[in-house]
Design a protein around this motif. Sequence first.
Motif, PDB file in Angstrom:
ATOM      1  N   VAL A 134      30.113 -27.734  -4.418  1.00 11.81           N
ATOM      2  CA  VAL A 134      31.472 -27.414  -4.857  1.00 11.81           C
ATOM      3  C   VAL A 134      32.190 -26.549  -3.813  1.00 11.81           C
ATOM      4  N   GLY A 135      31.454 -25.569  -3.272  1.00 11.96           N
ATOM      5  CA  GLY A 135      32.068 -24.664  -2.290  1.00 11.96           C
ATOM      6  C   GLY A 135      32.200 -25.275  -0.914  1.00 11.96           C
ATOM      7  N   LYS A 136      31.548 -26.448  -0.710  1.00  9.20           N
ATOM      8  CA  LYS A 136      31.609 -27.160   0.580  1.00  9.20           C
ATOM      9  C   LYS A 136      31.245 -26.236   1.751  1.00  9.20           C
ATOM     10  N   ALA A 137      30.162 -25.473   1.565  1.00 18.34           N
ATOM     11  CA  ALA A 137      29.712 -24.592   2.641  1.00 18.34           C
ATOM     12  C   ALA A 137      29.418 -25.430   3.879  1.00 18.34           C
ATOM     13  N   PRO A 138      30.013 -25.069   5.008  1.00 12.50           N
ATOM     14  CA  PRO A 138      29.849 -25.905   6.205  1.00 12.50           C
ATOM     15  C   PRO A 138      28.421 -25.862   6.765  1.00 12.50           C
ATOM     16  N   ASN A 139      27.767 -24.713   6.643  1.00 14.48           N
ATOM     17  CA  ASN A 139      26.391 -24.603   7.148  1.00 14.48           C
ATOM     18  C   ASN A 139      25.438 -24.402   5.971  1.00 14.48           C
ATOM     19  N   ASP A 140      24.149 -24.611   6.226  1.00 13.83           N
ATOM     20  CA  ASP A 140      23.160 -24.416   5.171  1.00 13.83           C
ATOM     21  C   ASP A 140      23.134 -22.934   4.769  1.00 13.83           C
ATOM     22  N   PRO A 141      23.501 -22.652   3.514  1.00 12.12           N
ATOM     23  CA  PRO A 141      23.616 -21.236   3.126  1.00 12.12           C
ATOM     24  C   PRO A 141      22.286 -20.597   2.678  1.00 12.12           C
ATOM     25  N   THR A 142      21.184 -21.368   2.730  1.00 10.54           N
ATOM     26  CA  THR A 142      19.922 -20.880   2.155  1.00 10.54           C
ATOM     27  C   THR A 142      19.525 -19.508   2.687  1.00 10.54           C
ATOM     28  N   GLN A 143      19.592 -19.360   4.014  1.00  8.33           N
ATOM     29  CA  GLN A 143      19.126 -18.107   4.603  1.00  8.33           C
ATOM     30  C   GLN A 143      19.992 -16.926   4.163  1.00  8.33           C
ATOM     31  N   ARG A 144      21.312 -17.148   4.136  1.00  7.05           N
ATOM     32  CA  ARG A 144      22.225 -16.074   3.721  1.00  7.05           C
ATOM     33  C   ARG A 144      21.996 -15.719   2.262  1.00  7.05           C
ATOM     34  N   VAL A 145      21.760 -16.764   1.437  1.00  6.80           N
ATOM     35  CA  VAL A 145      21.527 -16.517   0.011  1.00  6.80           C
ATOM     36  C   VAL A 145      20.266 -15.679  -0.168  1.00  6.80           C
ATOM     37  N   ASP A 146      19.220 -15.994   0.585  1.00  7.37           N
ATOM     38  CA  ASP A 146      17.977 -15.227   0.454  1.00  7.37           C
ATOM     39  C   ASP A 146      18.173 -13.772   0.868  1.00  7.37           C
ATOM     40  N   GLN A 147      18.986 -13.552   1.894  1.00 10.14           N
ATOM     41  CA  GLN A 147      19.296 -12.172   2.282  1.00 10.14           C
ATOM     42  C   GLN A 147      20.089 -11.475   1.190  1.00 10.14           C
ATOM     43  N   PHE A 148      20.986 -12.253   0.604  1.00 12.47           N
ATOM     44  CA  PHE A 148      21.855 -11.738  -0.454  1.00 12.47           C
ATOM     45  C   PHE A 148      21.028 -11.250  -1.644  1.00 12.47           C
ATOM     46  N   LEU A 149      19.996 -12.017  -1.985  1.00 11.84           N
ATOM     47  CA  LEU A 149      19.189 -11.697  -3.174  1.00 11.84           C
ATOM     48  C   LEU A 149      18.486 -10.354  -3.041  1.00 11.84           C
ATOM     49  N   ASP A 150      18.200  -9.943  -1.820  1.00 12.92           N
ATOM     50  CA  ASP A 150      17.467  -8.701  -1.611  1.00 12.92           C
ATOM     51  C   ASP A 150      18.372  -7.533  -1.232  1.00 12.92           C
ATOM     52  N   TYR A 151      19.678  -7.781  -1.282  1.00 17.15           N
ATOM     53  CA  TYR A 151      20.629  -6.722  -0.923  1.00 17.15           C
ATOM     54  C   TYR A 151      20.581  -5.623  -1.991  1.00 17.15           C
ATOM     55  N   VAL A 152      20.575  -4.360  -1.568  1.00 18.26           N
ATOM     56  CA  VAL A 152      20.493  -3.289  -2.562  1.00 18.26           C
ATOM     57  C   VAL A 152      21.770  -2.458  -2.583  1.00 18.26           C
ATOM     58  N   THR A 153      22.085  -1.955  -3.756  1.00 22.54           N
ATOM     59  CA  THR A 153      23.175  -1.005  -3.910  1.00 22.54           C
ATOM     60  C   THR A 153      22.536   0.339  -4.223  1.00 22.54           C
ATOM     61  N   ILE A 154      22.730   1.316  -3.348  1.00 21.59           N
ATOM     62  CA  ILE A 154      22.090   2.616  -3.555  1.00 21.59           C
ATOM     63  C   ILE A 154      23.057   3.514  -4.315  1.00 21.59           C
ATOM     64  N   MET A 155      22.635   3.900  -5.502  1.00 17.79           N
ATOM     65  CA  MET A 155      23.499   4.726  -6.345  1.00 17.79           C
ATOM     66  C   MET A 155      23.527   6.164  -5.827  1.00 17.79           C
ATOM     67  N   PRO A 156      24.668   6.847  -5.972  1.00 13.27           N
ATOM     68  CA  PRO A 156      24.764   8.220  -5.468  1.00 13.27           C
ATOM     69  C   PRO A 156      23.833   9.177  -6.215  1.00 13.27           C
ATOM     70  N   VAL A 157      23.531  10.287  -5.577  1.00 14.43           N
ATOM     71  CA  VAL A 157      22.632  11.276  -6.167  1.00 14.43           C
ATOM     72  C   VAL A 157      23.332  11.928  -7.366  1.00 14.43           C
ATOM     73  N   ASP A 158      22.553  12.206  -8.427  1.00 14.35           N
ATOM     74  CA  ASP A 158      23.183  12.762  -9.632  1.00 14.35           C
ATOM     75  C   ASP A 158      22.687  14.186  -9.950  1.00 14.35           C
ATOM     76  N   MET A 159      22.154  14.878  -8.919  1.00 13.92           N
ATOM     77  CA  MET A 159      21.706  16.254  -9.147  1.00 13.92           C
ATOM     78  C   MET A 159      22.897  17.153  -9.447  1.00 13.92           C
ATOM     79  N   ASP A 160      24.014  16.862  -8.758  1.00 17.01           N
ATOM     80  CA  ASP A 160      25.247  17.607  -8.987  1.00 17.01           C
ATOM     81  C   ASP A 160      26.253  16.626  -9.578  1.00 17.01           C
TER      82      ASP A 160
END
Lengths: 67, 403
Positions: free
Chosen positions: B102-128
Amino acid sequence: MMSPVPGPDKKTKLLVYTIEECPACGQKTKRAFAVGDYVTKEAAKCSKCGNSTRVSLVYAEGQKPSG
Amino acid sequence: MPAPFTISESDNSSRTFKSGFAASIFESPVFVPSSDVLQAVPGFDTSSLVTLIWIAFFALTFLYQTRIQSYLALSEISRGLNKLKVMKDKARKDAIDYLVNVGKAPNDPTQRVDQFLDYVTIMPVDMDPNGLVGKVDHVVTINNDRVRAEVGALLNQNNPVTVSISENLLEVATSLNQIHKIVRHFYLLGKKTNSYFTLVQLQMLMPMIIQEADALLNATDSFKMGQPVGDGIGPVVVSRLMAGKDKRVIAKDTVMAVTEYKGRNLYVLKADGPMAYVGQPGVAIQKIVGEMGVKPSAIVMIDAALKLEGEKTGEIAEGVGAAIGGIGVEKFQIEEAATKAKVPLYAILVKQSLLEAITVMRKEIAEAADKVTQVLNRVIEEKTKEGDDVVVAGIGNTLGVAQ
Ligand SMILES: [Zn+2]
């Protein structure tokens, strides 16, 4: 295009419908969902008064036993 | 081949110590397994033997019950883990297929998707905790912008609906990937350390985890088709108020229209559909109350709410307070804006399960839209008077619901 999705108990398949409603006379038409349908999208002319209708709802319903 | 303890009758000198000892036992009448002999021993009969075996059985079960339980837990978790693996692989494949077909990705997106799956969002510290919400909002906004930019770069088009659906599919795949990883971590940790309690806790949680993962996986089907989900009931109700009115973008992915009901000015807002957005209703309400200088006499929020088991799907509940889920940033912003301006917050909730909230909208939920409108009208009539300003917010994912 009908898209059966698994129902809550996995046995009953759900079918997705689009409801078109005429803003002028309130006539409602139920048809199978087609990809690209969305709520408020302009739809076919009203069969009763000829005004253009709008998609008012898209929902899934359990398949009737008779088909 | 000679048996180890066979005694040569002719040559006793060739016996080793061991075999000699064994032989002496075997030769002694007590250990000859003959029933005649057993019965010859006073107080020892076949029923005593059975009793002894039972006692041994119970003693072993008693001593090793945690081992046995651990073993059972391990096999059950392992089965669940396999299911989770199948699910996360399917979600990943669905996302890739959507990007390609559907998105008509021009290149094989598999590698980018795999990187995407392991992407982390680090939440800010909540001590203060002072100012924490702003920091969380900042991190989350960075992440959302990144996701959209990356998905946009993967696709060979910028149809906002396709991009937003791709974002959601990738998010589902990421969630399933995370769930699988965490369950696998505790499974392997419990196995390695032989920790009975780790395994049993995981075993107890497993059915709920599988249920949640199943709901996520089912969501991909509705997303791919662009069908409204149960969570979109708030936007459905609000879209009816917005129909035919001038819409303006008031916050990222969020639109607002001004309309009128029985002499009241309604500031109606929802996320921008039919894209799969949730928008920023918090920012929008802050702007209406702050920058725009509107003094509303009520803020009414319409949202889907998780039902308890036994409650009916599509049931409507009313309440007070900010009706909005998520990590809490929007809720905080709305509560703060309302508290500062001393505006009462009213909530209209439509009950549904998690599965129903993230998969195609069920008939029971869709048909609640009319009743919600009636409740909304009643709330506006009861809580405000003519000439008042009222904010009405339809909270939820607007996939398949324009305005
Ligand atoms: Zn008509």
